[in-house]
Scaffold this motif. Structure first.
Motif, PDB file in Angstrom:
ATOM      1  N   ASP A  45      -4.446   0.057   0.225  1.00  0.00           N
ATOM      2  CA  ASP A  45      -4.141   0.278  -1.565  1.00  0.00           C
ATOM      3  C   ASP A  45      -3.075  -1.212  -2.143  1.00  0.00           C
ATOM      4  O   ASP A  45      -2.450  -1.254  -1.367  1.00  0.00           O
ATOM      5  CB  ASP A  45      -4.447   2.160  -1.785  1.00  0.00           C
ATOM      6  CG  ASP A  45      -2.391   2.571  -1.121  1.00  0.00           C
ATOM      7  OD1 ASP A  45      -2.025   1.719  -1.070  1.00  0.00           O
ATOM      8  OD2 ASP A  45      -3.395   3.929  -1.197  1.00  0.00           O
ATOM      9  N   GLU A  46      -2.778  -0.437  -3.831  1.00  0.00           N
ATOM     10  CA  GLU A  46      -2.019  -1.435  -4.191  1.00  0.00           C
ATOM     11  C   GLU A  46      -0.358  -0.563  -3.338  1.00  0.00           C
ATOM     12  O   GLU A  46       0.041  -1.803  -3.463  1.00  0.00           O
ATOM     13  CB  GLU A  46      -2.009  -1.163  -5.446  1.00  0.00           C
ATOM     14  CG  GLU A  46      -3.069  -2.531  -6.314  1.00  0.00           C
ATOM     15  CD  GLU A  46      -3.546  -2.156  -7.869  1.00  0.00           C
ATOM     16  OE1 GLU A  46      -2.260  -1.779  -8.442  1.00  0.00           O
ATOM     17  OE2 GLU A  46      -3.719  -3.063  -8.077  1.00  0.00           O
ATOM     18  N   ALA A  47      -0.260  -0.016  -3.474  1.00  0.00           N
ATOM     19  CA  ALA A  47       0.588   1.009  -3.038  1.00  0.00           C
ATOM     20  C   ALA A  47       1.382   0.663  -1.547  1.00  0.00           C
ATOM     21  O   ALA A  47       2.678  -0.234  -1.704  1.00  0.00           O
ATOM     22  CB  ALA A  47       1.525   2.128  -3.124  1.00  0.00           C
ATOM     23  N   TRP A  48       0.139   0.331  -0.911  1.00  0.00           N
ATOM     24  CA  TRP A  48       0.825  -0.267   0.266  1.00  0.00           C
ATOM     25  C   TRP A  48       1.699  -1.760   0.445  1.00  0.00           C
ATOM     26  O   TRP A  48       2.055  -3.045   1.251  1.00  0.00           O
ATOM     27  CB  TRP A  48      -0.286   0.304   1.338  1.00  0.00           C
ATOM     28  CG  TRP A  48       0.072   0.002   2.700  1.00  0.00           C
ATOM     29  CD1 TRP A  48       0.900   1.347   3.261  1.00  0.00           C
ATOM     30  CD2 TRP A  48       0.810  -0.917   4.064  1.00  0.00           C
ATOM     31  NE1 TRP A  48       1.354   0.770   5.024  1.00  0.00           N
ATOM     32  CE2 TRP A  48       1.090  -0.317   5.194  1.00  0.00           C
ATOM     33  CE3 TRP A  48       0.483  -2.339   3.391  1.00  0.00           C
ATOM     34  CZ2 TRP A  48       1.254  -1.315   6.136  1.00  0.00           C
ATOM     35  CZ3 TRP A  48       0.536  -2.999   4.638  1.00  0.00           C
ATOM     36  CH2 TRP A  48       1.253  -2.724   5.626  1.00  0.00           C
TER      37      TRP A  48
ATOM     38  N   PHE B 240       3.476   0.150 -12.337  1.00  0.00           N
ATOM     39  CA  PHE B 240       2.354   0.028 -12.796  1.00  0.00           C
ATOM     40  C   PHE B 240       1.945  -0.440 -10.934  1.00  0.00           C
ATOM     41  O   PHE B 240       0.256  -0.358 -11.686  1.00  0.00           O
ATOM     42  CB  PHE B 240       2.593  -1.996 -12.893  1.00  0.00           C
ATOM     43  CG  PHE B 240       3.377  -2.350 -11.892  1.00  0.00           C
ATOM     44  CD1 PHE B 240       2.155  -3.459 -10.990  1.00  0.00           C
ATOM     45  CD2 PHE B 240       4.816  -2.497 -11.627  1.00  0.00           C
ATOM     46  CE1 PHE B 240       3.193  -4.345  -9.730  1.00  0.00           C
ATOM     47  CE2 PHE B 240       4.951  -3.136 -10.580  1.00  0.00           C
ATOM     48  CZ  PHE B 240       4.301  -4.048  -9.659  1.00  0.00           C
ATOM     49  N   ILE B 241       2.063   0.241 -10.344  1.00  0.00           N
ATOM     50  CA  ILE B 241       1.202  -0.166  -8.820  1.00  0.00           C
ATOM     51  C   ILE B 241       0.872   1.187  -8.726  1.00  0.00           C
ATOM     52  O   ILE B 241       0.968   2.203  -8.666  1.00  0.00           O
ATOM     53  CB  ILE B 241       2.327  -0.109  -7.628  1.00  0.00           C
ATOM     54  CG1 ILE B 241       2.880  -0.996  -8.151  1.00  0.00           C
ATOM     55  CG2 ILE B 241       1.147  -0.105  -6.168  1.00  0.00           C
ATOM     56  CD1 ILE B 241       4.504  -1.581  -6.704  1.00  0.00           C
ATOM     57  N   SER B 242      -0.880   1.225  -8.343  1.00  0.00           N
ATOM     58  CA  SER B 242      -1.899   2.969  -8.040  1.00  0.00           C
ATOM     59  C   SER B 242      -1.865   2.593  -6.499  1.00  0.00           C
ATOM     60  O   SER B 242      -1.017   2.133  -6.000  1.00  0.00           O
ATOM     61  CB  SER B 242      -3.176   1.538  -8.849  1.00  0.00           C
ATOM     62  OG  SER B 242      -3.450   0.615  -7.605  1.00  0.00           O
ATOM     63  N   GLY B 243      -2.943   3.665  -6.121  1.00  0.00           N
ATOM     64  CA  GLY B 243      -2.249   3.665  -4.758  1.00  0.00           C
ATOM     65  C   GLY B 243      -1.260   5.118  -4.271  1.00  0.00           C
ATOM     66  O   GLY B 243      -0.497   5.138  -4.870  1.00  0.00           O
ATOM     67  N   GLU B 244      -1.524   5.259  -3.128  1.00  0.00           N
ATOM     68  CA  GLU B 244      -1.304   6.641  -2.688  1.00  0.00           C
ATOM     69  C   GLU B 244       0.093   5.920  -1.821  1.00  0.00           C
ATOM     70  O   GLU B 244       1.073   5.904  -1.048  1.00  0.00           O
ATOM     71  CB  GLU B 244      -1.597   7.208  -1.365  1.00  0.00           C
ATOM     72  CG  GLU B 244      -2.823   7.807  -2.833  1.00  0.00           C
ATOM     73  CD  GLU B 244      -1.657   8.643  -3.970  1.00  0.00           C
ATOM     74  OE1 GLU B 244      -0.882  10.108  -3.341  1.00  0.00           O
ATOM     75  OE2 GLU B 244      -2.390   8.997  -5.396  1.00  0.00           O
ATOM     76  N   GLY B 245      -0.292   4.427  -1.129  1.00  0.00           N
ATOM     77  CA  GLY B 245       0.765   3.929   0.080  1.00  0.00           C
ATOM     78  C   GLY B 245       0.614   4.439   1.244  1.00  0.00           C
ATOM     79  O   GLY B 245       1.844   4.565   1.632  1.00  0.00           O
ATOM     80  N   THR B 246      -0.521   5.081   1.320  1.00  0.00           N
ATOM     81  CA  THR B 246      -0.629   5.687   3.101  1.00  0.00           C
ATOM     82  C   THR B 246      -1.169   5.202   4.254  1.00  0.00           C
ATOM     83  O   THR B 246      -2.529   4.477   3.499  1.00  0.00           O
ATOM     84  CB  THR B 246      -0.981   6.673   2.682  1.00  0.00           C
ATOM     85  OG1 THR B 246      -2.213   7.671   2.253  1.00  0.00           O
ATOM     86  CG2 THR B 246       0.961   8.030   2.482  1.00  0.00           C
TER      87      THR B 246
END
Lengths: 66, 376, 268
Positions: free
Chosen positions: B272-275, C262-268
């Motif tokens: 995802d974007e965050a990653w 501005f960043i979407s998502g969980e980052g996992t």
């Protein structure tokens, strides 16, 4: 025989080889390297290495240094 | 047979199986000279709460090295003929897709259009080496591009040192070649047929390009294909290895993300974007002086935010179809879907509104020796 | 002083394995006894010497005789006095005859005042000597590009200066040394400029493979005691480097997210 040793004129009395020159000059037992007419003479070749009138000999040794 | 990872690439000493903790992340962020271990810590779940800290660090480092600028380039797809069976690619040989290549007159027209749009740097792309679009064809296109552009990159198939040298002589200044994934077993599964199945040939191609005198070599992994931390550490090791040996060439890194909608292929791993953002921040922290690229695969809001936040170079106004800049209806599909469809003026206005200067040309080849028909 | 380590952290240069990371120069000592005492106290396994024409009339002290008898020490003649590459090459060939080892410290500093190494002559001498099979250790400005060029022509190690020779300026070139260390595939030895053991420790902490000192020992209040102190500092610095130095503080999370919202998502 007229030689140049370390840039100075030197009159060899009896020496006919590098080894005998070193002995004559009192360097017999010391670790020196001999350069004869810009050519390094390895220690093992000194006995056989004859000298000729007008040869240039440079003698070097190690000293303390950084 | 699955190839062995060479010792200079093998990431296992830094991936000891222990899941990094917040303490490891803090250590990594405080490290004077972060390396593979620190990168792995910053990519672990434990680093998620440090997003903002990493973003600030990434911005500070990017600003220090690249100033308040973003370099711009444009891709130009020359051909979509391909004999490879990469499961994730829109141009794989089993995809129902009209195949064509740009003829020299069309290439001239497309290059003229890109120049008109303001570009000074172009990236020429093809598929695998084929009789339709092989080395000689690419060489001819590079020569044409070098007459107009100060920067000419290629993203094509692995070549010999001799071939890279001929391209460099013709005015090619950069070679981009992603390993896609550094995991040899996953690589083997994803590349079903074609010359690209040769993992090691591809792995050593960037070094050959540098040996041939190429100014820059672009590396990357296709995010979503394989274990992210494994690939990230390998990517860092690969870059560091090349920098160490071929010290007169530069490296750039790209962050192509496999989108769920690309082709009919479901990415094994969701990125995802965050990653993705955290990956960019971490790489910037570990490699403060390497240009980091972001393409139009990403949506406008994300690109706007990432500009200068680690990212120092971006494409804009891109077409991923063969040709497509001359305004005519494209005759092929795209290799991937463009998410940021803004034109160059709009994109530049955005950069300026965020205090960033769009830069189209930041070096010149005027000192190149015996330049036969080089741009002028 | 223990000369043989357990072999776990040895370093290799010119095909020889060394456990001590302190190299000693033998100049500027008051007498041969102090010099030998200092070399022994330092635990140094590589010792530099210079080459001079023999005085035909004067009979200077034989400073080095006792060193030859110690054993376990690699004598590395330097090329001090050479003002250009040709002279340095000549000096190296003579030094090899006398020193009994192919090790040579190439140093060419044409300016008699600041004694800064001449990068161009040093490069040329290193190129010629490496091709002749010498183990070339060039004394050099702390220049990362020159470091690469010297490595590429076959030098066995790099000896960048920490600061001007004899200045006691410590690691004034630290930033450049870091770049040299980062990219070098051969040992990096900081030579010149170190004044105190803490600076030697800092060089090892930074990732240098070894340091070379001379004035800092010879010109100290008690050279033998100072040599021992340098030996301890070098071990401490090296051990600290291997242990991994604690990072600087300041890696705490922030509550607000002005840059990343501005960043979407969980980052996992």
């Amino acid at each position: 025989m007229k030689l140049t040793v370390n840039g100075e004129a030197y009159e060899a009395k009896r020496a006919e080889t590098v080894t005998s020159l070193l002995e004559e000059m009192g360097f017999g037992g010391r670790a020196v390297v001999v350069v004869l007419n810009d050519e390094v003479i390895p220690a093992v070749s000194r006995d056989a290495c004859g000298l000729r009138e007008g040869d240039c000999i440079d003698l070097f040794r190690l000293v303390g240094g950084g | 047979m699955t190839p062995q990872l060479p010792a200079w690439l093998d990431p296992s000493p830094w991936l000891d199986g222990r899941e990094p903790t917040a303490v490891d992340v803090e250590r990594a962020l405080g490290c004077d000279e972060p390396g593979p271990r620190e990168l792995a810590a910053m990519l672990s779940p434990a680093a998620h709460p440090f997003m903002e800290v990493m973003a600030q660090r990434a911005r500070a480092l990017t600003r220090r090295r690249f100033g308040r600028t973003i370099s711009l380039y444009a891709p130009l797809y020359l051909s979509n003929h391909c004999t490879n069976g990469c499961v994730y690619c829109g141009f794989a040989s089993d995809r129902a897709q009209p195949r064509r290549r740009l003829e020299p007159s069309e290439v001239e027209k497309e290059l003229a259009m890109l120049k008109e749009m303001g570009f000074e740097e172009v990236l020429l792309l093809t598929g695998e080496r084929t009789s339709h679009a092989g080395f000689d064809y690419l060489l001819e296109c590079v020569s044409m591009a070098a007459r107009r552009f100060h920067g000419v990159g290629i993203e094509a198939f692995p070549m010999t040192t001799r071939e890279y040298a001929l391209l460099a002589e013709a005015g090619c200044s950069g070679v981009t070649l992603y390993q896609e994934t550094y995991d040899p077993r996953q690589y083997d599964r994803l590349h079903r047929w074609g010359p690209k199945r040769d993992y090691l040939d591809r792995l050593y191609a960037p070094a050959r390009a540098m040996e041939a005198g190429m100014r820059t070599v672009g590396l990357g992994v296709l995010l979503g294909l394989s274990d992210l931390v494994f690939d990230a550490v390998c990517l860092l090791r690969h870059a560091a290895h090349l920098q160490r040996i071929h010290w007169k060439s530069g490296i750039t890194l790209s962050f192509p993300r496999l989108r769920p909608q690309a082709g009919n292929f479901a990415a094994p791993i969701t990125v995802d974007e965050a990653w993705l953002a955290r990956f960019v921040f971490a790489v910037r922290i570990v490699l403060p002086d390497v240009p980091l690229l972001l393409s139009t695969r990403e949506r406008p809001e994300f690109r706007d935010g990432m500009a200068g936040l680690g990212i120092s170079k971006m494409s804009a106004g891109s077409r991923t179809t063969v040709g497509g800049y001359d305004g005519a209806e494209p005759s092929t599909g795209g290799q991937f879907q463009v998410c940021d469809e803004r034109g160059v003026p709009e994109f530049c206005a955005m950069l300026r509104s965020r205090g960033l200067q769009p830069v189209f040309k930041n070096w010149d080849s005027v000192f190149r020796e015996a330049e036969a028909g080089g741009h002028g | 002083m223990e000369r043989q380590g357990n072999g776990q952290d040895d370093w290799i240069v010119g095909g020889r394995r060394f456990s001590s990371r302190l190299l000693m120069g033998t100049g500027k000592f008051q007498d041969s006894e102090t010099m030998v005492g200092a070399v022994l106290a330092s635990g140094a396994q590589i010792v530099t010497v210079a080459l001079r024409r023999v005085g035909r009339v004067s009979r200077e002290d034989d400073m080095l005789g006792p060193l030859h008898r110690l054993g376990g020490i690699t004598l590395m003649p330097n090329t001090s006095g050479a003002r250009n590459a040709a002279e340095a090459v000549r000096a190296a060939r003579l030094g090899r005859e006398l020193g009994g080892s192919p090790f040579v410290k190439v140093e060419i500093h044409p300016n008699p005042h600041h004694l800064m190494p001449d990068p161009i002559e040093t490069f040329e001498a290193a190129r010629v000597l490496a091709a002749e099979g010498f183990v070339v250790m060039p004394y050099m400005p702390a220049d990362p590009v020159l470091a690469r060029r010297l490595e590429d022509v076959g030098c066995a190690s790099l000896m960048p200066l920490g600061s001007a020779i004899g200045s006691g300026g410590g690691l004034a070139t630290a930033e450049m040394l870091r770049l040299i260390i980062r990219d070098a595939r051969i040992p990096v030895i900081v030579d010149a400029g170190l004044r105190s053991p803490s600076e030697a420790a800092a060089a090892l902490e930074m990732g240098c493979d070894a340091v070379l000192v001379n004035s800092a020992v010879a010109a100290s209040g008690d050279p033998i005691a100072m040599a021992a102190a340098f030996a301890q500092a070098v071990v401490a610095g090296r051990n600290a480097h291997r242990a991994g130095i604690m990072p600087r503080g300041g890696g705490t999370a922030l509550a607000t997210s002005p840059l990343t919202e501005f960043i979407s998502g969980e980052g996992t």
